[in-house]
Write a protein that holds these residues in place. Structure first.
Motif, mmCIF file in Angstrom:
data_model
loop_
_atom_site.group_PDB
_atom_site.id
_atom_site.type_symbol
_atom_site.label_atom_id
_atom_site.label_comp_id
_atom_site.label_asym_id
_atom_site.label_seq_id
_atom_site.Cartn_x
_atom_site.Cartn_y
_atom_site.Cartn_z
ATOM 1 N N ARG A 89 1.162 -1.186 0.320
ATOM 2 C CA ARG A 89 0.071 -0.226 -0.189
ATOM 3 C C ARG A 89 1.510 1.082 0.060
ATOM 4 O O ARG A 89 1.906 0.832 0.634
ATOM 5 N N PRO A 90 0.625 2.037 -0.066
ATOM 6 C CA PRO A 90 1.169 3.726 -0.810
ATOM 7 C C PRO A 90 1.668 3.872 0.859
ATOM 8 O O PRO A 90 2.929 4.441 0.803
ATOM 9 N N ASP A 91 0.796 3.531 1.479
ATOM 10 C CA ASP A 91 1.240 4.109 2.954
ATOM 11 C C ASP A 91 2.355 3.206 3.862
ATOM 12 O O ASP A 91 2.684 4.177 4.718
ATOM 13 N N GLU A 92 2.779 2.339 2.661
ATOM 14 C CA GLU A 92 3.725 0.983 3.506
ATOM 15 C C GLU A 92 4.305 0.401 3.121
ATOM 16 O O GLU A 92 4.620 1.151 1.917
ATOM 17 N N GLN A 93 5.428 -0.110 3.773
ATOM 18 C CA GLN A 93 6.568 -0.133 2.995
ATOM 19 C C GLN A 93 7.111 -1.477 2.994
ATOM 20 O O GLN A 93 7.191 -1.906 4.582
ATOM 21 N N PRO A 94 7.715 -2.952 2.275
ATOM 22 C CA PRO A 94 7.803 -4.204 2.786
ATOM 23 C C PRO A 94 9.253 -3.742 2.776
ATOM 24 O O PRO A 94 10.155 -3.156 2.529
ATOM 25 N N GLY A 95 9.680 -4.864 3.252
ATOM 26 C CA GLY A 95 11.483 -4.717 3.300
ATOM 27 C C GLY A 95 11.751 -6.529 3.101
ATOM 28 O O GLY A 95 11.272 -7.850 3.133
ATOM 29 N N TYR A 96 12.764 -6.074 2.301
ATOM 30 C CA TYR A 96 13.533 -7.601 1.965
ATOM 31 C C TYR A 96 14.840 -8.402 2.026
ATOM 32 O O TYR A 96 15.613 -7.191 2.457
ATOM 33 N N ILE A 97 14.968 -9.216 2.423
ATOM 34 C CA ILE A 97 16.593 -10.124 3.155
ATOM 35 C C ILE A 97 16.879 -10.168 1.701
ATOM 36 O O ILE A 97 16.535 -11.375 1.261
ATOM 37 N N LEU A 98 18.091 -9.693 1.510
ATOM 38 C CA LEU A 98 18.866 -10.292 -0.215
ATOM 39 C C LEU A 98 19.970 -11.292 0.590
ATOM 40 O O LEU A 98 20.907 -10.934 0.944
ATOM 41 N N THR A 99 19.770 -12.541 -0.645
ATOM 42 C CA THR A 99 20.593 -13.517 -0.231
ATOM 43 C C THR A 99 21.246 -14.189 -0.897
ATOM 44 O O THR A 99 21.895 -15.291 -1.652
ATOM 45 N N GLY A 100 20.665 -13.436 -2.993
ATOM 46 C CA GLY A 100 20.773 -14.236 -4.621
ATOM 47 C C GLY A 100 20.515 -13.409 -5.588
ATOM 48 O O GLY A 100 19.948 -12.660 -5.238
ATOM 49 N N SER A 101 20.063 -13.945 -6.460
ATOM 50 C CA SER A 101 19.498 -13.454 -7.718
ATOM 51 C C SER A 101 18.209 -13.696 -7.076
ATOM 52 O O SER A 101 17.698 -12.531 -7.681
ATOM 53 N N TRP A 102 17.492 -14.589 -6.612
ATOM 54 C CA TRP A 102 16.065 -14.261 -6.646
ATOM 55 C C TRP A 102 15.432 -13.359 -5.590
ATOM 56 O O TRP A 102 14.223 -13.147 -5.839
ATOM 57 N N SER A 103 16.041 -13.277 -4.687
ATOM 58 C CA SER A 103 15.694 -12.381 -3.998
ATOM 59 C C SER A 103 16.230 -10.443 -4.782
ATOM 60 O O SER A 103 15.278 -10.055 -4.391
ATOM 61 N N GLU A 104 17.343 -10.857 -5.285
ATOM 62 C CA GLU A 104 16.896 -9.007 -5.915
ATOM 63 C C GLU A 104 16.151 -9.562 -6.870
ATOM 64 O O GLU A 104 15.326 -8.898 -7.015
ATOM 65 N N LYS A 105 15.236 -10.473 -7.966
ATOM 66 C CA LYS A 105 14.813 -10.516 -8.328
ATOM 67 C C LYS A 105 12.768 -10.523 -7.938
ATOM 68 O O LYS A 105 12.414 -9.191 -8.981
ATOM 69 N N ALA A 106 12.841 -10.619 -7.741
ATOM 70 C CA ALA A 106 12.425 -10.831 -6.015
ATOM 71 C C ALA A 106 11.490 -9.056 -5.386
ATOM 72 O O ALA A 106 10.204 -7.810 -5.479
ATOM 73 N N VAL A 107 12.534 -8.109 -5.198
ATOM 74 C CA VAL A 107 12.991 -6.828 -4.306
ATOM 75 C C VAL A 107 12.489 -5.589 -6.207
ATOM 76 O O VAL A 107 11.879 -5.104 -6.175
ATOM 77 N N LYS A 108 13.269 -6.648 -7.503
ATOM 78 C CA LYS A 108 12.860 -5.823 -8.333
ATOM 79 C C LYS A 108 11.567 -5.511 -9.037
ATOM 80 O O LYS A 108 11.172 -4.692 -9.328
#
Length: 361
Positions: A89-108
């Protein structure tokens, strides 16, 4: 037929018993005279397969009653977009923990829907280990996303202790059903089937029922979790043959003794190959730090590229398939998923030891 050891990273090995059973029933499922692929997805024969697959998965993973199980299409890659589409939602922010290429793709993908916070990343260290997670504020992030196993780099969360959030999401595509997991720690778990659960074509999504109540409204029906919950994964024609094979794999896993037996077997298989690496005095070098080693994907290199190429060439000639590392980092990778038998890992260890002796003489 020559002896082949399948270490492909995905699509990966399927249990021989499952393939034999599917072959036996291919033209005549349940004495109906037609294949399961030809049955209506709304008919009683497929309906029984669908429900049995769900119930087997719930039993094997000890999924609590307040969780839903969905069988969707599009792989984990579609989940990268569906999750933020449903829960950002516009007023919320999710957090991602990056441990590899698939994490990067999820963030992108998530970044296309709004601002995303990278809580911590292991990229600076070339993803050789799972980073230590800082204390998470319970209301700072709308959800927190992790990738439990990293196929390219060969790292895996050894446990999920120390990471606490009311809406924790995990991509478990490459290690689901390989070990016991605390399902009730997660708000949502998703996994492409083509590594441990079955063939490509079906994606399992497991989530707490209260999570669905948070989902955004007004998004395309096919991309809404609410749609698939209401329709029991039958909103449109599901990948019926993939789900049928998933059911057979789950029956096979149950017959082996369930998660406890699978976990023990996977630890034993991985240790055989890691021992060959550790005992080689540097002839083989593992990519992952020892405290982050994956039981599923064992990554390593040899002293130089020429030797690595020779290793892969000789390995394939002797029936070891799929040992080349991912194109992004090279080297070697042995994916020892559930269906890879112990004898395959014993044979690979034997080959590695003999290859070293041959090239050190």
């Amino acid at each position: 037929m020559k002896q082949v050891y399948n270490f492909n990273a995905g699509p990966a090995a399927l249990p021989r018993q499952v393939l034999e059973k599917a072959k036996e029933e291919f033209l005549n499922f349940d004495d109906t005279g037609i294949s399961i692929m030809e049955h209506s997805h709304r008919g009683k024969h497929y309906e029984a397969v669908h429900e049995e697959a769900k119930n087997l998965l719930k039993g094997l993973l000890s999924i609590p009653d307040d969780y839903e199980v969905l069988f969707l299409q599009g792989g984990a890659s579609l989940q990268f977009a569906m999750i933020p589409m449903n829960f950002m939602r516009p007023d919320e922010q999710p957090g991602y923990i990056l441990t590899g290429s698939w994490s990067e793709k999820a963030v992108k993908e998530a970044s296309k829907f709004g601002e995303v916070k990278e809580i911590i990343s292991g990229k600076a260290g070339n993803y050789t280990s799972i980073p230590e997670v800082p204390s998470l504020s319970q209301d700072e992030y709308s959800y927190v996303h992790i990738t439990s196993n990293n196929t390219i780099y060969g790292t895996q969360w050894p446990s999920f202790e120390g990471i606490e959030h009311p809406f924790l999401i995990a991509d478990m595509s490459s290690d689901i059903l390989s070990r016991r997991i605390p399902v009730n720690k997660f708000g949502l778990i998703y996994a492409g089937a083509q590594k441990n659960l079955g063939p490509a074509g079906v994606t399992v999504v497991i989530f707490r029922k209260d999570v669905a109540e948070r989902a955004n409204q007004g998004i395309p029906a096919i991309l809404s979790y609410e749609t698939h919950i209401k329709n029991r994964s039958l909103y449109n024609t599901p990948p019926t043959f993939s789900i049928y094979l998933l059911k057979l794999v789950l029956e096979w896993a149950k017959g082996l003794g369930g998660l406890e037996a699978l976990e023990k077997r996977n630890e034993e298989k991985a240790q055989l190959i890691y021992d060959a690496i550790d005992e080689s005095q540097g002839f083989y070098s593992g990519h992952a730090a020892k405290n982050s080693r994956s039981l599923m994907n064992i990554t390593f290199t040899l002293k130089n590229q020429e030797l690595t190429k020779e290793f892969l060439k000789e390995a394939e000639a002797q029936g070891f398939y799929g040992l080349a590392g991912h194109r992004s980092i090279g080297g070697c990778r042995a994916s020892a998923y559930n269906a890879v038998p112990l004898e395959a890992c014993e044979a690979l260890r034997h080959f590695m030891v003999n290859f070293q002796k041959k090239h050190e003489e």
